[in-house]
Enzyme design. Structure first.
Site, PDB file in Angstrom:
ATOM      1  N   HIS A 216       4.547  10.291  -3.396  1.00  0.00           N
ATOM      2  CA  HIS A 216       4.203  11.384  -4.194  1.00  0.00           C
ATOM      3  C   HIS A 216       4.400  12.710  -3.329  1.00  0.00           C
ATOM      4  O   HIS A 216       4.293  12.775  -2.386  1.00  0.00           O
ATOM      5  CB  HIS A 216       2.885  11.213  -4.705  1.00  0.00           C
ATOM      6  CG  HIS A 216       2.863   9.979  -5.548  1.00  0.00           C
ATOM      7  ND1 HIS A 216       2.612   9.020  -5.115  1.00  0.00           N
ATOM      8  CD2 HIS A 216       2.994  10.025  -6.905  1.00  0.00           C
ATOM      9  CE1 HIS A 216       2.470   8.005  -6.292  1.00  0.00           C
ATOM     10  NE2 HIS A 216       2.694   8.521  -7.462  1.00  0.00           N
TER      11      HIS A 216
ATOM     12  N   ASP B 266       7.214  11.133  -6.409  1.00  0.00           N
ATOM     13  CA  ASP B 266       7.190  11.544  -7.842  1.00  0.00           C
ATOM     14  C   ASP B 266       6.214  12.794  -8.002  1.00  0.00           C
ATOM     15  O   ASP B 266       5.279  13.017  -7.037  1.00  0.00           O
ATOM     16  CB  ASP B 266       6.119  10.237  -8.346  1.00  0.00           C
ATOM     17  CG  ASP B 266       7.218   9.058  -8.746  1.00  0.00           C
ATOM     18  OD1 ASP B 266       8.397   9.122  -8.270  1.00  0.00           O
ATOM     19  OD2 ASP B 266       6.919   7.911  -9.215  1.00  0.00           O
TER      20      ASP B 266
END
Length: 320
Positions: free
Chosen positions: A273, A128
């Site tokens: 991430h 992400d």
């Protein structure tokens, strides 16, 4: 002599009169019933009931102490019920109404996917908040070395700032997903503002790639019911996760590995991430090769979200 004769005749008459009176009494008196010992009869019946023998009487004997009597329904009659037939019909109608109001569960598509079906030992890696040029490049280098493809949920703001990274992600066989424009909590926005966050990001990606992303992951994984319905109606496939590595919090590598080992199962979606200030995701980069090695050694095939869910990644482009 005469006196004795008179007494004799008087005695005969008395005897004759007593005999006649006795016969009349016998004729008029009813025949007496034979004596029945009712106490003895009840005792016999009670003993027969306790021993399981059938009593001679048509009426069932009193049950033995501690036993429960069962009322037998009359021939042609329905068993006793707590509700009348009208009440039963009403309850059936209410039940039918409740069933008709329920949403299909097994056959219908969920509004949010947290994992795949679990039928096969497959798992998806997702990243992400990117892209950036610092961590996204390092993640891509590791995935390329390991021969693994992943899904990147990008923000429109970062995609606009780093178009070359968007192109590299696609060129190396990875998949793009929408992660809003600048990562706000969408539940704190109006519906039109939330929709604008998604559409603005899709517009940027379309200009860069000619494709409109269909996969969408809400920032923080948060959506209210209205937004779930709205995005679903717009054709988006909403994807959250089943394994949270908490890499964004500076979680130590060993703890990241424990999260993966304890939470991963067939159809799992692992959250990581790929963007942040230098130093912020160093443990992500250190843990990623170990995560891939662990998954492969335990028989998992690492796939993209479209492969996991059997859903197309981009609007207007069918999933192969």
């Amino acid at each position: 002599m005469r006196l004795w004769t008179r007494f004799a005749l008087l005695g005969v008459m008395v005897l004759l009169g007593a005999g006649c009176s006795g016969q009349e009494t016998a004729k008029s008196a009813p025949a007496s019933k034979p004596h029945v010992d009712h106490q003895s009869q009840h005792t016999v019946q009670h003993q027969a009931s306790a021993s399981g023998a059938k009593p001679q009487s048509k009426q069932p004997a009193s049950p033995a102490s501690g036993a429960q009597s069962v009322k037998q329904p009359e021939r042609g009659a329905l068993p006793d019920s707590k509700h009348s037939r009208a009440d039963t019909r009403t309850n059936h109608e209410k039940s039918s109404t409740r069933l008709s109001e329920q949403k299909p569960s097994a056959a219908s598509e969920p509004l949010i996917f947290f994992k795949g079906s679990g039928g096969k030992k497959v798992v998806a890696l997702t990243f992400d908040d990117g892209p950036d040029t610092y961590y996204t490049n390092q993640v891509l280098n590791i995935l390329k070395k390991e021969g693994v493809h992943a899904t990147f949920f990008v923000t429109g703001k970062n995609a606009q700032a780093h178009p070359e990274m968007i192109r590299r992600i696609l060129q190396e066989g990875h998949v793009l997903g929408n992660h809003s424009w600048n990562h706000p909590d969408l539940t704190r926005l109006t519906q039109s503002q939330a929709v604008a966050q998604i559409e603005r990001t899709n517009t940027v990606i379309f200009k860069l790639t000619g494709m409109r992303m269909r996969l969408f992951r809400p920032p923080y994984g948060k959506l209210n019911d209205q937004l779930k319905q709205r995005f679903h109606q717009m054709g988006y496939t909403i994807v959250n996760w089943s394994v949270d590595t908490r890499d964004w919090a500076g979680t130590p590598v060993a703890k990241i590995m424990r999260y993966v080992q304890h939470q991963t199962g067939p159809g799992g979606i692992i959250l990581q991430h790929s963007a942040g200030a230098p130093g912020h995701l160093d443990n992500t980069i250190k843990a990623l090769p170990r995560i891939i090695k662990y998954l492969k050694s335990h028989g998992y095939e690492i796939v993209t979200i479209p492969e996991l869910l059997d859903k197309p990644a981009y609007m207007g482009i069918p999933h192969k």
